[in-house]
Design an enzyme around this catalytic site. Structure first.
Site, short mmCIF file in Angstrom:
data_model
loop_
_atom_site.label_atom_id
_atom_site.label_comp_id
_atom_site.label_asym_id
_atom_site.label_seq_id
_atom_site.Cartn_x
_atom_site.Cartn_y
_atom_site.Cartn_z
CE LYS A 211 5.19 -2.92 4.02
NZ LYS A 211 4.86 -2.92 2.45
CG ASP B 108 0.85 -6.17 0.91
OD1 ASP B 108 0.27 -5.75 -0.06
OD2 ASP B 108 1.56 -5.64 1.65
N GLY C 124 0.79 -1.14 0.13
CA GLY C 124 0.14 0.14 -0.01
C GLY C 124 0.84 1.23 -0.01
CB SER C 125 0.39 4.45 -1.56
OG SER C 125 0.78 4.13 -2.82
N GLY C 126 1.65 5.31 1.10
CA GLY C 126 1.52 5.95 2.50
C GLY C 126 2.79 5.62 3.46
CG HIS C 127 3.94 2.16 4.21
ND1 HIS C 127 3.28 2.78 5.20
CD2 HIS C 127 3.08 1.48 3.32
CE1 HIS C 127 1.83 1.80 5.39
NE2 HIS C 127 1.88 1.20 4.44
CG HIS D 279 -1.27 -0.19 7.37
ND1 HIS D 279 -0.51 -1.41 7.85
CD2 HIS D 279 -0.91 -0.10 6.39
CE1 HIS D 279 0.23 -1.74 6.85
NE2 HIS D 279 0.00 -1.08 5.82
#
Lengths: 331, 331
Positions: free
Chosen positions: A105, A110, A54-57, A220
């Site tokens: 991860k 995922d 996911g994005s945001g990392h 998250h």
């Protein structure tokens, strides 16, 4: 919500454009995807090493695409796994004929999507697709999106060591072996002072009082092990470091990452690092190299994490091999 | 106030310990000071290049200490100039007999204390101390702590180019010439979504409403040119980029920095960078290399800045010379 955004639903798409625009010498975007690959992918005869989530990392994972590290990184929507279709396209684009290693991860979405993508890629003609699952977060077993332990900042050391060995021409079994060695010898634990705010929702992911912190938080905002009052940085550094050491049980030279969650300034991370390093030396360990900064974040969350990797000669050499990946600097 | 701190009054001291603990191969702390120097300082026969200023802007300046960049960096208290005594000690410690160049951001306290320090160092036997003053912030003439324009993120390009030339053995006149060339060809402008919170005060430095932003902000929260409602990232990127281009008037290849102020995640910076790069290309410019991340911050302020350097062959080569400084990665 106050963010540097246009339409929040376009954030990932625009971010991916912004990443390849920053690093055009090293990266390109696969058409009609949120996948970033090395400009020269696939590299003929080399094992491809890819990751995604996911994005945001950010800078995870796109900032680690470059010679000597990742061949490809797939960006899902914020805190959402990339689709199997996109992951399969990435695997195919990074297949130079020697197989592709997927560094995943440990989050259910995922793992599932990488599994499906591997099958799809093999059906499309990729000979060998291997997968390693990183589960370095020592805080909790099972979590909101995870069976078993979560995969967090230790993943970056997997990227680096596997990517460096692949760059030297090692075969896929060797690259898998080194990735597993890092996974077996690394641990991480994080904490948060504040919640992150996701762009589309525009509100904090969880509530936390002005005098509270969360120990063992996920990237998250998944619950940690303890909600406690705000304590001094030294107490936080001790808690995180000791829990990671208990798990990893290193014995000599170690690699260290003191990671910011996105909203915490480096000045505070260095205050934390001071105590982390003292504890390592007190435990008879030799910090071989240390990374302090934002490496795997949770949007604008304030907080930090501590990662410790037990080293041997091979891992030190691989960590110190050159890479053009913009977010990773060697000694 | 929620921060990773112990006693706020000890923050700078502990941070400096944390920095040298992270990078012991490259740095050491001068006894009884908040000065960090290269481990091998002074380098005999090499021009020393040093900088310094108030803390709270990390990784500026200590993250740029290393071979091929700075020989020394002095950290004052938060948003407060280092003392002339400490600056003089730094100059002496970095004098390898070929003179020392002080790279000073244009704030009255810094300029005054570096002036005094230069005199003190010369009295203590340093043959030549030169000073360049960086004033790249195009937003405003004169400000809270500044006569003339403020010195901000463009300073990092001065560190890199001057440091690289010094590493090659150039004499002090040559190093000053290149530093001045960067200063003459670089411009920056920043903005803020939120105020920073200083550790000792524990409160926001300035008030800003939930639907407001400040364009042209300084790195200590000094007023900018306009307080306006929250607008989209594209409008912010256009405003900053166009004002910098109007000032710098570049004509060919440019170096670009899209800098976070400390509390803004990289995802948002890449959204900004997308538009910055489009505008550069629309203006007939060729972005030669781009840095996106936290380079010169304002504690935990949310916001960004855009820096553009007009390049020639010499500056490209110097920017791309190797450096061990942990916070600067070349192509």
């Amino acid at each position: 919500m106050k963010k540097l955004l246009n339409d929040p639903s376009e954030m990932v798409d625009e971010m991916v454009d912004g990443i390849v625009a920053a690093y055009p010498d090293h990266t390109r975007r696969l058409d009609d995807t949120n996948v970033i690959v090395r400009n020269d992918a696939p590299v003929s005869g080399k094992v491809g090493v890819v990751s995604g989530g996911g994005s945001g990392h950010e800078p995870t994972h796109a900032g680690f695409v470059g010679e000597g590290m990742l061949d490809g990184a797939a960006a899902g929507e914020v805190f959402t796994s990339p689709t199997a279709d996109e992951l399969s396209e990435m695997i195919q684009a990074c297949d130079g004929g020697a197989g592709v290693l997927c560094v995943v991860k440990n989050y259910e979405g995922d793992v599932m999507n990488f599994d499906t993508a591997a099958e799809m890629a093999e059906l499309s003609g990729v000979d060998t697709v291997e997968q390693v699952v990183v589960n370095d977060d020592v805080a909790v077993e099972d979590s909101t999106y995870t069976s078993g332990r979560r995969g967090v900042q230790g993943t970056i050391f997997v990227h680096k060591c596997a990517g460096a060995l692949a760059e030297r021409g090692a075969d896929i079994e060797e690259v898998v072996r080194v990735a597993e060695k890092v996974i077996d010898n690394v641990g991480s634990m994080g904490m948060a002072l504040t919640s992150c705010v996701t762009p589309e929702k525009g509100e904090p992911t969880f509530d936390i009082d002005d005098d509270e912190i969360e120990i063992g938080i996920g990237i998250h905002g998944e619950p940690g092990v303890e909600r406690t009052e705000l304590v001094e940085a030294d107490a936080i550094a001790e808690r995180l470091t000791n829990e990671v050491l208990d798990d990893v049980q290193p014995s000599g030279e170690v690699a260290v990452m003191v990671n910011g969650m996105g909203g915490t300034p480096q000045s505070e991370l260095f205050v934390v690092n001071r105590t982390v390093q003292e504890l390592l030396v007190d435990n008879g360990l030799a910090p071989w190299n240390t990374w302090v900064g934002n490496y795997m974040t949770s949007l604008d969350m304030a907080g930090c994490s501590v990662t410790i990797l037990d080293l041997d000669e091979e891992l030190m050499e691989l960590l110190d091999s050159p890479t053009t990946a913009p977010a990773f600097k060697t000694k």
